[in-house]
Write a protein that holds these residues in place. Structure first.
Motif, PDB file in Angstrom:
ATOM      1  N   TYR A 261       0.643   3.537   5.505  1.00  0.00           N
ATOM      2  CA  TYR A 261       0.579   2.661   4.334  1.00  0.00           C
ATOM      3  C   TYR A 261      -0.606   2.938   3.404  1.00  0.00           C
ATOM      4  O   TYR A 261      -0.671   2.367   2.316  1.00  0.00           O
ATOM      5  CB  TYR A 261       0.517   1.202   4.782  1.00  0.00           C
ATOM      6  N   ALA A 262      -1.537   3.794   3.818  1.00  0.00           N
ATOM      7  CA  ALA A 262      -2.636   4.191   2.934  1.00  0.00           C
ATOM      8  C   ALA A 262      -2.646   5.719   2.886  1.00  0.00           C
ATOM      9  O   ALA A 262      -1.623   6.318   2.590  1.00  0.00           O
ATOM     10  CB  ALA A 262      -3.964   3.617   3.434  1.00  0.00           C
ATOM     11  N   ASP A 263      -3.769   6.361   3.174  1.00  0.00           N
ATOM     12  CA  ASP A 263      -3.789   7.819   3.181  1.00  0.00           C
ATOM     13  C   ASP A 263      -4.996   8.341   3.959  1.00  0.00           C
ATOM     14  O   ASP A 263      -5.823   7.565   4.463  1.00  0.00           O
ATOM     15  CB  ASP A 263      -3.780   8.390   1.755  1.00  0.00           C
ATOM     16  N   ASN A 264      -5.078   9.660   4.032  1.00  0.00           N
ATOM     17  CA  ASN A 264      -6.135  10.322   4.796  1.00  0.00           C
ATOM     18  C   ASN A 264      -7.523  10.071   4.237  1.00  0.00           C
ATOM     19  O   ASN A 264      -8.501  10.026   4.979  1.00  0.00           O
ATOM     20  CB  ASN A 264      -5.872  11.830   4.836  1.00  0.00           C
ATOM     21  N   ILE A 265      -7.624   9.939   2.929  1.00  0.00           N
ATOM     22  CA  ILE A 265      -8.942   9.750   2.321  1.00  0.00           C
ATOM     23  C   ILE A 265      -9.536   8.417   2.756  1.00  0.00           C
ATOM     24  O   ILE A 265     -10.745   8.313   3.016  1.00  0.00           O
ATOM     25  CB  ILE A 265      -8.856   9.834   0.788  1.00  0.00           C
ATOM     26  N   VAL A 266      -8.708   7.385   2.837  1.00  0.00           N
ATOM     27  CA  VAL A 266      -9.183   6.089   3.321  1.00  0.00           C
ATOM     28  C   VAL A 266      -9.697   6.228   4.749  1.00  0.00           C
ATOM     29  O   VAL A 266     -10.745   5.686   5.117  1.00  0.00           O
ATOM     30  CB  VAL A 266      -8.057   5.039   3.257  1.00  0.00           C
ATOM     31  N   LYS A 267      -8.967   6.996   5.580  1.00  0.00           N
ATOM     32  CA  LYS A 267      -9.399   7.203   6.964  1.00  0.00           C
ATOM     33  C   LYS A 267     -10.723   7.961   7.011  1.00  0.00           C
ATOM     34  O   LYS A 267     -11.607   7.632   7.810  1.00  0.00           O
ATOM     35  CB  LYS A 267      -8.326   7.980   7.728  1.00  0.00           C
ATOM     36  N   VAL A 268     -10.879   8.960   6.148  1.00  0.00           N
ATOM     37  CA  VAL A 268     -12.115   9.735   6.117  1.00  0.00           C
ATOM     38  C   VAL A 268     -13.301   8.846   5.766  1.00  0.00           C
ATOM     39  O   VAL A 268     -14.369   8.929   6.399  1.00  0.00           O
ATOM     40  CB  VAL A 268     -11.988  10.895   5.106  1.00  0.00           C
ATOM     41  N   TYR A 269     -13.123   7.975   4.779  1.00  0.00           N
ATOM     42  CA  TYR A 269     -14.204   7.057   4.420  1.00  0.00           C
ATOM     43  C   TYR A 269     -14.513   6.102   5.555  1.00  0.00           C
ATOM     44  O   TYR A 269     -15.688   5.795   5.834  1.00  0.00           O
ATOM     45  CB  TYR A 269     -13.846   6.287   3.147  1.00  0.00           C
ATOM     46  N   SER A 270     -13.482   5.606   6.235  1.00  0.00           N
ATOM     47  CA  SER A 270     -13.697   4.669   7.342  1.00  0.00           C
ATOM     48  C   SER A 270     -14.502   5.319   8.462  1.00  0.00           C
ATOM     49  O   SER A 270     -15.472   4.749   8.966  1.00  0.00           O
ATOM     50  CB  SER A 270     -12.355   4.178   7.891  1.00  0.00           C
TER      51      SER A 270
END
Length: 335
Positions: free
Chosen positions: A256-265
């Motif tokens: 529901y989001a993307d890889n960039i959000v995961k990278v920031y997290s």
């Protein structure tokens, strides 16, 4: 659930993973077989996803599930990539020291952005590319030790093989994440059905690793299933539950989001871990850590904030009422 809530939870869980793992040690080592942790985490994720899938199947309409082999056969690929990645990590550490390896690991921030653009065709603005670059700089800055440390001299003194393997490791890590996002978004299948497929193969590959370790050790400690819980404590089980919950949150973000959000997290989690280590362990805060946190916060704001809050846009100012002419005025800031 909003993506930023899930991302915040992922940050907290990821940061606590390292702390719990440290607390599970005894006299600087592990009384349990650390290879059993990922296997049990995969089993936990598989059980949770199966329960939610079962609940979805009881609803009307039932959960959407693609069962054709041409679709199912794609799900072992992330596990294969991670398996190769883990071996490359060990090979990298034979050429570089731990500090250099941690700093080189930040390359996956940039490689994720590149593969995200190449394979998923997701366009990023110039400001977002700058933000990703700043994030890599910020995390690297926070990890660099003082100039009096021996590791500073070794940062650029490793063999070329170490740097090449480090780059390969960063590319494999990014590829696994981008490919997983592709799988999760390629159709409208239930998230939990997709999870069941991912975690089934993940459990199989982790079990294969345990069996391989037994063969390498000549079964001196017995087969893995007889000693799987040896040395486990409450803290160890918390490590398993934390790792499993982290994986479930990552799969939600991939859907529901993307890889960039995961990278920031995960990047913010690393900084949070370092800050918490100041209070929980003997870690001493440094100027580099403070500067790294500031840079990463700037990067976070630059990537996710609306463009209108980052640049001065032209303002339309009306002239005198009698003229009825609208005049465009540019606000400029001297730099």
């Amino acid at each position: 659930m909003q993506w930023y809530v899930v991302a915040s939870l992922l940050t907290v869980l990821t940061s606590s993973q390292g702390i719990l793992t440290t607390l599970s040690q005894s006299n600087g080592g592990y009384k349990y077989d650390y290879a059993t942790i990922p296997f049990l985490a995969e089993i936990f994720k598989l059980i949770v996803s199966s329960i939610f899938l079962w609940r979805e199947c009881k609803k009307t309409p039932p959960a959407r599930m693609t069962t054709e082999w041409k679709s199912v056969r794609l799900y072992p690929i992330p596990s294969i990539i991670y398996l190769i990645h883990n071996n490359v990590q060990f090979a990298t550490l034979t050429y570089v020291d731990t500090s250099t390896y941690q700093i080189m690991g930040n390359l996956k921030i940039v490689t994720t952005g590149i593969l995200f653009r190449m394979f998923l065709k997701r366009k990023l603005s110039n400001l977002q590319w700058m933000a990703i670059g700043l994030l890599a700089v910020g995390t690297t800055t926070s990890q660099v030790k003082g100039c009096g440390e021996a590791s500073c001299d070794s940062l650029f003194s490793s063999p070329i093989q170490g740097y090449m393997l480090g780059i390969l490791s960063a590319c494999l890590s990014a590829l696994a994440g981008v490919y997983t996002e592709f799988l999760m978004k390629k159709n409208n299948d239930s998230l939990y059905w997709q999870n069941v497929q991912l975690y089934t193969f993940g459990a199989i590959f982790n079990m294969a690793r345990l069996i391989l370790d037994d063969f390498r050790g000549g079964f001196e400690k017995g087969p893995w299933w007889e000693r799987i819980f040896n040395g486990y404590t409450i803290t160890t089980w918390l490590v398993v539950l934390n790792l499993g919950s982290t994986g479930l949150l990552v799969s939600w973000l991939m859907k529901y989001a993307d890889n960039i959000v995961k990278v920031y997290s995960t990047s913010m989690a690393m900084l949070l871990t370092m800050v918490l280590s100041v209070f929980l362990f003997t870690f001493k805060p440094t100027l580099q850590l403070l500067l790294g946190i500031i840079i990463c916060i700037m990067s976070l704001h630059m990537y996710f904030a609306p463009p209108s809050t980052l640049v001065d846009l032209p303002l339309a100012v009306k002239a005198a009422p009698q003229s009825g002419i609208e005049v465009s005025v540019n606000r400029r800031t001297d730099s």
